[in-house]
Design a protein around this motif. Structure first.
Motif, PDB file in Angstrom:
ATOM      1  N   ALA A  81       0.846  -1.189   0.000  1.00  0.00           N
ATOM      2  CA  ALA A  81       0.000   0.000   0.000  1.00  0.00           C
ATOM      3  C   ALA A  81       0.883   1.241   0.000  1.00  0.00           C
ATOM      4  CB  ALA A  81      -0.923   0.011   1.225  1.00  0.00           C
TER       5      ALA A  81
ATOM      6  N   TRP B 274     -13.904  -8.976  -6.663  1.00  0.00           N
ATOM      7  CA  TRP B 274     -13.955  -7.524  -6.651  1.00  0.00           C
ATOM      8  C   TRP B 274     -15.333  -7.007  -7.032  1.00  0.00           C
ATOM      9  CZ3 TRP B 274     -10.234  -5.724  -3.962  1.00  0.00           C
ATOM     10  CH2 TRP B 274      -9.003  -6.394  -3.941  1.00  0.00           C
TER      11      TRP B 274
ATOM     12  N   SER C 159      -8.927  -1.077  -6.195  1.00  0.00           N
ATOM     13  CA  SER C 159      -7.756  -1.437  -5.391  1.00  0.00           C
ATOM     14  C   SER C 159      -6.646  -2.059  -6.232  1.00  0.00           C
ATOM     15  CB  SER C 159      -8.165  -2.414  -4.273  1.00  0.00           C
ATOM     16  OG  SER C 159      -9.137  -1.838  -3.432  1.00  0.00           O
ATOM     17  N   VAL C 160      -6.981  -2.956  -7.137  1.00  0.00           N
ATOM     18  CA  VAL C 160      -5.954  -3.684  -7.884  1.00  0.00           C
ATOM     19  C   VAL C 160      -5.141  -2.754  -8.780  1.00  0.00           C
ATOM     20  CG1 VAL C 160      -5.519  -5.503  -9.575  1.00  0.00           C
ATOM     21  CG2 VAL C 160      -7.197  -5.871  -7.752  1.00  0.00           C
TER      22      VAL C 160
ATOM     23  N   LEU D 284      -2.951  -0.342  -6.490  1.00  0.00           N
ATOM     24  CA  LEU D 284      -1.865  -0.875  -5.669  1.00  0.00           C
ATOM     25  C   LEU D 284      -0.722  -1.449  -6.489  1.00  0.00           C
ATOM     26  CD1 LEU D 284      -3.936  -2.579  -2.826  1.00  0.00           C
ATOM     27  CD2 LEU D 284      -2.766  -0.370  -2.786  1.00  0.00           C
TER      28      LEU D 284
ATOM     29  N   ARG E 142     -11.642  -6.248   2.614  1.00  0.00           N
ATOM     30  CA  ARG E 142     -10.989  -5.483   1.557  1.00  0.00           C
ATOM     31  C   ARG E 142      -9.478  -5.461   1.756  1.00  0.00           C
ATOM     32  NH1 ARG E 142      -8.763  -0.828   1.085  1.00  0.00           N
ATOM     33  NH2 ARG E 142      -9.344  -0.204   3.191  1.00  0.00           N
TER      34      ARG E 142
ATOM     35  N   CYS F  10      -6.698  -7.104  -0.699  1.00  0.00           N
ATOM     36  CA  CYS F  10      -5.648  -6.268  -1.288  1.00  0.00           C
ATOM     37  C   CYS F  10      -4.273  -6.886  -1.051  1.00  0.00           C
ATOM     38  CB  CYS F  10      -5.702  -4.866  -0.707  1.00  0.00           C
ATOM     39  SG  CYS F  10      -7.098  -3.862  -1.291  1.00  0.00           S
TER      40      CYS F  10
END
Length: 357
Positions: free
Chosen positions: A152, A179, A185-186, A189, A233, A237
């Motif tokens: 992150a 998802w 997120s993908v 990140l 989540r 992640c």
């Protein structure tokens, strides 16, 4: 008329945001470089009046209607498959862009950049300014190391990111089953693993909060506002980043450490998550708290005074009597983002957009 592909595709993903989606569409169409963009709206099986709000724009946008839905990941996949732009921006239907957003992104992009990110002004349900911006910090040069250590880094929510399509082709299509929410997120990140991340220091759009920052909910989650959803989540992640880096043969921490905002959430999960969340905390709630504390200690971008304050806050959430701990935990959500660069300037930006509705 030219068949030249657009420089930027703005993909608006919508699900039951009939009261918001028209503003998102109008903001995309009002870009100062309208000749360099295309606008795609993906409706993911909305059951409200969303399509009635979307159809009047059919002559200027491409509409993908997906009856029955499938989740945000599936909507992202459909939008990307239809996009022709060199750059792609996924705009949430509840958010909107300022008129110069596309021009700034296009001007900033250069070869080797996988993602251009920018600040977003926070607004309430009515679209009024909260005088705060997200994220608190934008990380770019530091992003690759933070990704390898923690999975992150400081990034805005989905609407504040524009990606090069060659990068997206490496990480999409997304797994729709995993998802259904949080699909941004993908691509966010993993971007530092495929190129440079470039930050634009100004706010170029608005991110809407459905819940007031002072309500009882402890977490910043527009969809459900539950600790369970936030835990799931964060776990998804970490798994996605680990799998992505392993696929590229990139060495990383195992397990990945937590970013400070994730560490705060995990501590709240351990204290307030209830039996279902605590049962999922692996290997145990106590071990998760210990991992969160050590993660804050290892995070390289916090000054000692702030780091100590955060550790004291976390220990208070874990150890104080429940009413006091809950009151302390509410500070997590109330302090979302950072004060706007100029409250007056933020209010002025939003007033211009609202006047066009």
């Amino acid at each position: 008329m030219t068949d030249r592909p657009p420089r930027l595709s703005i993909v608006i993903d919508n699900w039951n945001h009939g009261r918001f989606v028209a503003r998102a569409i109008k903001s995309a169409l009002a870009q100062t470089v309208a000749d360099l963009i295309e606008v795609i709206v993906v409706d993911d099986g909305s059951t409200d009046d969303s399509m009635a709000m979307i159809r009047p724009h059919a002559d200027r946008v491409r509409i993908i209607d997906k009856p029955g839905g499938g989740g945000q990941g599936v909507a992202y996949n459909a939008g990307f498959a239809a996009a022709r732009g060199t750059l792609v921006l996924f705009l949430d239907a509840a958010d909107w862009l300022y008129p110069n957003a596309a021009a700034e992104v296009i001007a900033a992009w250069e070869p080797g950049v996988s993602k251009v990110q920018f600040l977003l002004d926070l607004v309430d349900t009515a679209g009024d300014p909260l005088r705060r911006q997200v994220p608190r910090e934008l990380h770019d040069i530091e992003a690759p190391q933070l990704m390898r250590d923690c999975g992150a880094y400081g990034s805005p929510p989905g609407s504040g990111n524009a990606y090069h399509r060659d990068y997206l082709a490496q990480v999409m299509p997304l797994d729709g089953a995993v998802w259904r929410a949080g699909a941004d997120s993908v691509p966010i990140l993993l971007a530092p693993a495929y190129g440079r991340v470039m930050s634009l220091p100004q706010a170029l759009g608005a991110h809407r909060l459905y819940r007031a920052l002072g309500e009882d909910a402890l977490v910043f989650d527009n969809e459900t506002g539950t600790l369970l959803s936030e835990y799931q989540r964060i776990a998804a992640c970490k798994q996605a980043v680990t799998a992505g880096l392993d696929r590229l043969g990139v060495r990383h921490a195992a397990p990945l450490w937590l970013a400070p905002w994730e560490a705060r959430t995990m501590v709240m999960c351990a204290r307030f998550g209830g039996p279902q969340v605590r049962a999922d905390l692996a290997p145990s709630p106590r071990a998760v708290v210990r991992h969160a504390l050590w993660s804050v200690c290892r995070w390289p971008l916090i000054r000692v005074r702030r780091k100590v304050a955060l550790l004291v806050w976390m220990l208070g959430v874990v150890g104080l009597p429940l009413p006091l701990a809950h009151r302390l935990a509410q500070m997590h959500r109330r302090s979302t983002g950072a004060p706007a660069d100029s409250a007056r300037a933020a209010a002025a930006r939003l007033a211009v957009v609202k006047s066009q509705d």
